[in-house]
Scaffold this active site. Structure first.
Site, PDB file in Angstrom:
ATOM      1  N   ASP A  39       0.821  -1.206   0.000  1.00 56.68           N
ATOM      2  CA  ASP A  39       0.000   0.000   0.000  1.00 56.68           C
ATOM      3  C   ASP A  39       0.860   1.263   0.000  1.00 56.68           C
ATOM      4  OD1 ASP A  39       0.895   0.296   2.595  1.00 56.68           O
ATOM      5  OD2 ASP A  39      -1.081   0.172   3.543  1.00 56.68           O
ATOM      6  N   HIS A  40       0.231   2.378   0.304  1.00 52.48           N
ATOM      7  CA  HIS A  40       0.868   3.698   0.246  1.00 52.48           C
ATOM      8  C   HIS A  40       1.920   3.923   1.322  1.00 52.48           C
ATOM      9  CE1 HIS A  40      -2.559   3.746   2.952  1.00 52.48           C
ATOM     10  NE2 HIS A  40      -1.968   4.727   3.614  1.00 52.48           N
ATOM     11  N   THR A  41       1.974   3.064   2.330  1.00 55.19           N
ATOM     12  CA  THR A  41       2.941   3.263   3.414  1.00 55.19           C
ATOM     13  C   THR A  41       4.281   2.604   3.142  1.00 55.19           C
ATOM     14  OG1 THR A  41       2.288   1.297   4.685  1.00 55.19           O
ATOM     15  CG2 THR A  41       1.030   3.320   5.071  1.00 55.19           C
ATOM     16  N   ARG A  42       4.418   1.918   2.042  1.00 52.51           N
ATOM     17  CA  ARG A  42       5.642   1.176   1.730  1.00 52.51           C
ATOM     18  C   ARG A  42       6.279   1.717   0.448  1.00 52.51           C
ATOM     19  NH1 ARG A  42       4.400   0.210   6.139  1.00 52.51           N
ATOM     20  NH2 ARG A  42       4.109  -1.811   7.164  1.00 52.51           N
ATOM     21  N   HIS A 100      -0.190 -10.406  16.370  1.00 52.55           N
ATOM     22  CA  HIS A 100       0.605  -9.319  16.946  1.00 52.55           C
ATOM     23  C   HIS A 100       0.407  -9.216  18.462  1.00 52.55           C
ATOM     24  CE1 HIS A 100       1.281  -8.450  12.852  1.00 52.55           C
ATOM     25  NE2 HIS A 100       1.310  -7.140  12.888  1.00 52.55           N
ATOM     26  N   LYS A 141       9.357   2.543  14.422  1.00 48.63           N
ATOM     27  CA  LYS A 141      10.295   1.590  13.829  1.00 48.63           C
ATOM     28  C   LYS A 141      11.721   2.135  13.864  1.00 48.63           C
ATOM     29  CE  LYS A 141       6.720  -0.306  10.799  1.00 48.63           C
ATOM     30  NZ  LYS A 141       6.280  -0.558   9.416  1.00 48.63           N
ATOM     31  N   GLN A 168       4.453   4.871  12.435  1.00 50.83           N
ATOM     32  CA  GLN A 168       5.565   4.320  11.657  1.00 50.83           C
ATOM     33  C   GLN A 168       6.904   4.731  12.252  1.00 50.83           C
ATOM     34  OE1 GLN A 168       5.303   2.124   9.248  1.00 50.83           O
ATOM     35  NE2 GLN A 168       3.074   2.181   9.100  1.00 50.83           N
ATOM     36  N   HIS A 187      -4.066  -0.788   7.880  1.00 50.71           N
ATOM     37  CA  HIS A 187      -3.936   0.633   7.558  1.00 50.71           C
ATOM     38  C   HIS A 187      -5.218   1.148   6.922  1.00 50.71           C
ATOM     39  CE1 HIS A 187       0.604  -0.396   6.925  1.00 50.71           C
ATOM     40  NE2 HIS A 187       0.305  -0.291   8.200  1.00 50.71           N
ATOM     41  N   LYS A 220       4.822 -11.680   4.520  1.00 53.56           N
ATOM     42  CA  LYS A 220       4.032 -10.588   5.093  1.00 53.56           C
ATOM     43  C   LYS A 220       2.982 -10.038   4.130  1.00 53.56           C
ATOM     44  CE  LYS A 220       5.522  -7.581   8.248  1.00 53.56           C
ATOM     45  NZ  LYS A 220       4.998  -6.404   7.569  1.00 53.56           N
ATOM     46  N   HIS A 266      12.698  -5.548   9.687  1.00 55.51           N
ATOM     47  CA  HIS A 266      11.419  -5.209  10.320  1.00 55.51           C
ATOM     48  C   HIS A 266      11.564  -5.357  11.818  1.00 55.51           C
ATOM     49  CE1 HIS A 266       7.238  -5.457  11.665  1.00 55.51           C
ATOM     50  NE2 HIS A 266       6.932  -4.797  10.566  1.00 55.51           N
TER      51      HIS A 266
END
Length: 424
Positions: A72-75, A200, A298, A295, A108, A184, A174
């Protein structure tokens, strides 16, 4: 005086650090690795030489419904490079295949059309069938089994109904799954919220094996790989990228065997030894990985691995999207005692895991050992609500760190990109 440029959003911030205070600048060798082939050539070479499987064009023969799981847009996966070559390879073997690109949002928010265009380019968005996964849409979720840990394995119906399920992605360290990519894509990528929550859980996140670069003994990885196999994820195309988000290495083939090959390459480039310091400065590598505080945790874990207990972490993450998780934010906003919060999290049964609990758990773990000064474009109030100290420049952050430590001579280690390195 050392001047160090650190990624921040789509730009950089400069850190001016006296040489007498600078312990080390930890960098991934990936920043200097120069492949001998272009991005496209690397992906084509991987597609032509898959690991543990036939070529994708041969696997696609006779398969009518083909699902390609995409990030998606976060990667920062360079899908503009990868996806056209995957589509071409599939259609070389099966010109009439019904192909759907399934966006693996995990838990997300949904990816917008504008973000899809930014990711794939207008041609693919206009011409291909794209479906954005929603982990709460019960009408599109199917239980296909039970995870090794005991949780229900529930994933997107499109993947279950596919004649061929494949994925694209990228491999990087990760902070609790060991590495991104590979398995994943299914869990958490296209799983139900129920499944993601169970995987999780607090017990798994607290494991000493739930760390960057660790696969052996990692309980989250075990569930994730099982989910990928159960979903019949038959082929992956995964890449390793540099600081410019360009492909420098590519693998294709079996979800586990190809991923192992990619991990081995990554390890050869991004493992660094910690250099303990009073202050550790870290980043999330800039856009798109530093769009929110969620995010940003991380990148903090890389600093956590090299800062002395009782020291200060300075985290740079633009966070223009704010906190990144409503429950994540509210938990901190409504908490006065972090120790009690951690006790409550650790006492939570696997099946009672709540959204963003894992991120909360990791941030609390860090905050119980170190002060965190957070440089961002979001509001000071939000940062303070999350038990961190706001700042808007590295100079301001260093002044605050000096005050906390009670001296101006504390040693500093800089982690140039906290999500691209394994700090041991």
């Amino acid at each position: 005086m050392s001047i160090i440029k650190l990624p921040y959003g789509k730009d950089f911030m400069e850190a001016n650090i006296p040489d007498s205070r600078l312990n080390a600048v930890l960098e991934s060798n990936m920043h200097y690795y120069k492949p001998k082939k272009s991005q496209e050539e690397l992906v084509v070479e991987a597609l032509e030489n898959p690991i543990g499987t036939p070529r994708l064009k041969d696997i696609a023969v006779g398969k009518n419904k083909i699902i390609i799981i995409a990030s998606d847009h976060t990667r920062p996966v360079p899908s503009k490079v990868i996806m056209p070559l995957m589509l071409e390879e599939i259609r070389r073997g099966n010109p009439n295949a019904e192909i759907t690109i399934l966006i693996s949002t995990g838990c997300h928010r949904g990816t917008t059309k504008e973000e899809l265009i930014s990711k794939f380019g207008p041609k693919i968005v206009e011409e291909e069938n794209i479906y954005v996964h929603d982990c709460l849409d019960e009408s599109m979720l199917v239980k296909i089994g039970t995870l090794p840990s005991g949780g229900d394995l529930i994933i997107n119906k499109l993947a279950v109904d596919a004649d061929l399920l494949i994925s694209e992605g990228f491999i990087e360290p990760h902070f609790f799954a060991g590495y991104s990519g590979g398995r994943k894509s299914v869990l958490p990528g296209i799983a139900s919220r129920t499944t993601v929550m169970y995987n999780h859980n607090a017990e798994f996140i607290a494991s000493d094996y739930a760390r960057a670069g660790v696969i052996e003994g990692n309980p989250l990885h075990k569930d994730m790989l099982y989910a990928a196999r159960a979903a019949r994820l038959d082929f992956i195309v995964n890449v390793v990228i540099n600081a410019q988000k360009e492909v420098v290495y590519a693998v294709a083939g079996d979800v586990d065997l190809a991923h192992i090959e990619g991990r081995n390459f990554l390890n050869s480039q991004c493992k660094v030894q910690s250099v303990p310091a009073d202050i550790a400065i870290s980043t999330n590598g800039g856009y798109p990985l530093d769009q929110n505080i969620y995010q940003g945790v991380k990148g903090m874990t890389a600093a956590e691995a090299t800062v002395k207990e009782g020291g200060v972490i300075i985290m740079l993450a633009k966070s223009n999207d704010g906190h990144g998780g409503e429950q994540f934010y509210k938990t901190f906003q409504e908490t006065e005692d972090l120790s009690k919060l951690m006790e409550g999290i650790l006492a939570t049964p696997r099946e009672k895991t709540i959204p963003d609990q894992w991120e909360t758990q990791i941030l609390v773990r860090i905050l119980l050992k170190n002060k965190v000064i957070y440089i961002s474009d979001t509001s000071d109030e939000m940062i303070q609500d999350m038990h961190m100290i706001p700042a808007h420049s590295i100079e301001e952050a260093l002044e605050k760190a000096n005050e906390i430590l009670g001296n101006k001579d504390g040693k500093i280690t800089v982690v140039s990109d906290g999500v691209s390195m394994i700090v041991e």
